[in-house]
Write an enzyme that holds these catalytic residues in place. Sequence first.
Site, PDB file in Angstrom:
ATOM      1  N   SER A  50       0.772  -1.110   0.087  1.00  0.00           N
ATOM      2  CA  SER A  50       0.027  -0.005   0.037  1.00  0.00           C
ATOM      3  C   SER A  50       0.858   1.182  -0.038  1.00  0.00           C
ATOM      4  O   SER A  50       1.940   1.149   0.459  1.00  0.00           O
ATOM      5  CB  SER A  50      -0.961   0.017   1.347  1.00  0.00           C
ATOM      6  OG  SER A  50      -1.558  -1.118   1.158  1.00  0.00           O
TER       7      SER A  50
HETATM    8  N1  SAH Z   1      -0.784  -4.472   3.841  1.00  0.00           N
HETATM    9  C1  SAH Z   1      -0.335  -4.905   2.803  1.00  0.00           C
HETATM   10  C2  SAH Z   1      -1.252  -4.775   1.703  1.00  0.00           C
HETATM   11  C3  SAH Z   1      -1.168  -5.838   0.638  1.00  0.00           C
HETATM   12  S1  SAH Z   1      -2.245  -5.739  -0.513  1.00  0.00           S
HETATM   13  C4  SAH Z   1       1.120  -4.416   2.583  1.00  0.00           C
HETATM   14  O1  SAH Z   1       1.501  -3.205   2.929  1.00  0.00           O
HETATM   15  O2  SAH Z   1       2.065  -5.007   1.580  1.00  0.00           O
HETATM   16  C5  SAH Z   1      -3.662  -6.709  -0.067  1.00  0.00           C
HETATM   17  C6  SAH Z   1      -3.205  -8.223   0.241  1.00  0.00           C
HETATM   18  O3  SAH Z   1      -4.789  -8.935   0.759  1.00  0.00           O
HETATM   19  C7  SAH Z   1      -2.951  -9.086  -0.554  1.00  0.00           C
HETATM   20  O4  SAH Z   1      -1.539  -9.756  -0.427  1.00  0.00           O
HETATM   21  C8  SAH Z   1      -3.918 -10.121  -0.898  1.00  0.00           C
HETATM   22  O5  SAH Z   1      -3.381 -11.274  -1.281  1.00  0.00           O
HETATM   23  C9  SAH Z   1      -4.807 -10.175   0.331  1.00  0.00           C
HETATM   24  N2  SAH Z   1      -5.916 -10.654   0.168  1.00  0.00           N
HETATM   25  C10 SAH Z   1      -7.022 -10.618  -0.678  1.00  0.00           C
HETATM   26  N3  SAH Z   1      -7.993 -10.986  -0.252  1.00  0.00           N
HETATM   27  C11 SAH Z   1      -7.928 -11.759   0.931  1.00  0.00           C
HETATM   28  C12 SAH Z   1      -8.611 -12.500   1.973  1.00  0.00           C
HETATM   29  N4  SAH Z   1      -9.998 -12.935   1.630  1.00  0.00           N
HETATM   30  N5  SAH Z   1      -7.940 -12.933   3.043  1.00  0.00           N
HETATM   31  C13 SAH Z   1      -6.613 -12.626   3.153  1.00  0.00           C
HETATM   32  N6  SAH Z   1      -6.006 -11.883   2.294  1.00  0.00           N
HETATM   33  C14 SAH Z   1      -6.425 -11.330   1.427  1.00  0.00           C
END
Ligand code: SAH
Length: 227
Positions: free
Chosen positions: A74
Amino acid sequence: MTVGETGNSPQGIGMTSARTRERLVQRLAASGIHSETVLERIRAVPRHLFIDEALASRAYEDSALPIGQGQTISQPYIVALMTQALLGNGTLRRPDKVLEVGTGCGYQTAVLAPLVGQIFTIERIAGLQRAARQRLQALGCANIRFRHGDGFEGWPGQAPFDGILVAAAPLEVPPILMEQLAPDGRLVIPVGPAGNQDLVRITRTATGFEREHLCAVSFVPLVEGKG
Ligand code: SAH
């Protein structure tokens, strides 16, 4: 990448220097991040260690970057805003138990970890989860529990939570996550289809739930089931 690798260590020069990070902090402060606690975490966490070495020169730009598997780390402003919204201006009790949905590379987890009692973090893609766990352990974050699973279900065995932070957008706020909030607990979550998402904060009150709109955002979708 391993933490401490030559040329990409927390002590690295140039793009990873303290000065570059300080510029990002000043920019976030000017954009409305007023919590000193949060700004201090942005200053302290080496974001370049959470992304591929090829992108490290862009680590302290205020932008989202790819982390593989079609996912993104993010934007720092959004991480700071969500953390600030969860902590509530320093006026609210420090959250003890926090659930994070969407560990991704673990950057948000690292920013939040010292500010709360314990984080329970769920990621649906096993490869991302493994890498995040290694990274966060190498950085010495000890109050984090990891789960490879579907965040739509929350973490029933550990509920209720004082805070829940979701890093991917469902079309509607999942009622299960609202039910896993403790009294006065806060859920910070992006909601809506691509191109039309809102970041909202839902607070559990004595009589129900209060919903506040924070800003328009652009997150990857919250996907059902394990990857
Ligand atoms: N806070 C993270 C953002 C990652 S993007 C950072 O700073 O890197 C969002 C993440 O949510 C992705 O890795 C994706 O695989 C995950 N995601 C999407 N749907 C999900 C679900 N149902 N349960 C758990 N993780 C999920």
